[in-house]
Design a protein around this motif. Structure first.
Motif, short mmCIF file in Angstrom:
data_model
loop_
_atom_site.label_atom_id
_atom_site.label_comp_id
_atom_site.label_asym_id
_atom_site.label_seq_id
_atom_site.Cartn_x
_atom_site.Cartn_y
_atom_site.Cartn_z
N LEU A 1 0.67 -1.12 0.01
CA LEU A 1 -0.21 0.15 -0.03
C LEU A 1 0.86 1.41 0.00
O LEU A 1 0.43 2.26 -0.81
N THR B 1 -6.19 -4.28 -0.41
CA THR B 1 -4.77 -4.01 -1.17
C THR B 1 -5.02 -4.04 -2.57
O THR B 1 -4.58 -3.41 -3.35
N VAL C 1 -7.03 -1.28 -4.01
CA VAL C 1 -5.87 -0.10 -3.94
C VAL C 1 -5.02 -0.07 -5.21
O VAL C 1 -4.66 0.95 -5.94
#
Length: 372
Positions: free
Chosen positions: A50, A139, A142
């Protein structure tokens, strides 16, 4: 007034249309990070993925409308994590545990719903397992958001085979629709704050949603009219035999790819998996090449893959390959156990491999600062 941003220059030039990184390179980089995240549930490594994606986005995104969608994907990832924890608390988990945190009233269910429960004992082990699982999915989202923020969706069309051009247009229009909605919502919320009106609550959401929907419909009509004026959807005449052969090669090739992939993943099909996969891939590529004969479009200023584009794509592929290798050699470090509860380890060389994903922040062209 200039907005504060992370700008890492080093030897990277200022971004222009001539040296822009192809959208496909950004997607390969982001999908490489996503593939790496899919191989681990270690929260330390997921946090590093991230951080890597967020740093590159902060350093290299522009002020284009699609670049503002990254924050929406962060919020979506957080919502997925919280939803996964809520489901674990309410519906239980097959993970056994000895550390009871609380006990909820359990709702009795009929016999046909065996294996499912509502309420009951909530353990620390099941919550940690749900947090690991939800963090991995967040994750992945993202990483997709990072690709949306960095890659120009319209330029992604140039990387598609000609046979998939019509489908690619539909996908790109859909991908462009979400960032525009995000920018419309932000604009309307700012206008309401300037007028002294509330931006929270059901009433405010309804009052904001109607103009957003109206703008989306107007935009869709304008896009459809402009695409029709430019000749989108028009195809060349192809003999019936060629169309049937194209469909046969494409469908058979995709089936071969599926069968070959299954063979490689299973122990029984290790012998035939690779030949079937290569044969299916060749058939699918031949079908796409024949299908491209229906396209009558030309390439205008095609994207050029320079050294920087290859470094961007290669860094993502390298991160994915290293994490796949690490998951095979030391799976206990990448997937920490929850029964019994243990503190996740911080494996050094997988973490160093993830840091390879920071390379685009140093080698890609730097976007020009724009005054707000």
């Amino acid at each position: 007034m200039r907005t504060p941003r992370i700008r890492t220059r080093l030897t990277a030039p200022t971004a222009t249309r001539a040296n822009a990184i192809p959208a496909l390179a950004w997607w390969i980089w982001a999908l490489g990070l996503a593939a790496a995240a899919s191989r681990t549930t270690n929260p330390l490594l997921l946090a590093l993925v991230l951080t890597t994606a967020g740093y590159v986005v902060a350093a290299r995104r522009t002020d284009a409308p699609w670049s503002r969608s990254y924050g929406a994907f962060l919020k979506l990832g957080l919502a997925v994590l919280l939803l996964r924890l809520a489901f674990s608390v309410l519906l239980g988990s097959p993970i056994p545990g000895t550390h009871t945190l609380l006990t909820l009233p359990e709702v009795p269910l009929p016999d046909w719903a065996q294996g499912i429960r509502l309420g009951g004992r909530v353990t620390a082990e099941q919550l940690v397992f749900a947090a690991y699982d939800g963090a991995k999915l967040a994750t992945l989202l993202v990483c997709v958001g990072a690709a949306n923020a960095l890659a120009n969706p319209t330029r992604l069309l140039k990387s598609l085979p000609a046979a998939l051009y019509e489908a690619g247009v539909a996908v790109v229009v859909a991908m462009t629709f979400a960032p525009n909605l995000v920018s419309d919502v932000a604009r309307l919320r700012a206008a309401r704050r300037l007028r002294g009106r509330s931006t929270g609550g059901v009433r405010a959401v309804l009052q904001i949603g109607l103009p957003v929907l109206e703008g989306a419909l107007e935009r869709s009509v304008a896009v459809a009219a402009s695409m029709d004026a430019r000749g989108y959807g028009r195809t060349a005449r192809v003999p019936v035999a060629v169309r049937r052969l194209t469909a046969l090669l494409t469908l058979g090739g995709l089936l071969g790819v599926c069968a070959g992939t299954y063979g490689l993943l299973s122990a029984e099909g290790a012998g035939y998996g690779l030949p079937v996969l290569l044969l299916g891939l060749g058939g699918a590529l031949a079908g796409l090449w024949l299908g491209g004969r229906r396209s009558v479009r030309t390439h205008y200023r095609p994207d050029r893959w320079g050294v920087r584009a290859w470094l961007v794509a290669g860094s993502g592929a390298a991160v994915a390959a290293c994490l796949v290798l690490a998951s095979a050699q030391a799976p206990e470090d990448l997937r920490p156990g929850v029964v019994p509860l243990v503190v996740p380890a911080f494996p050094l060389w997988p973490a160093a491999a993830i840091l390879l994903g920071l390379l685009p922040a140093f080698v890609t062209p730097v976007p020009e600062e724009q005054e707000q």
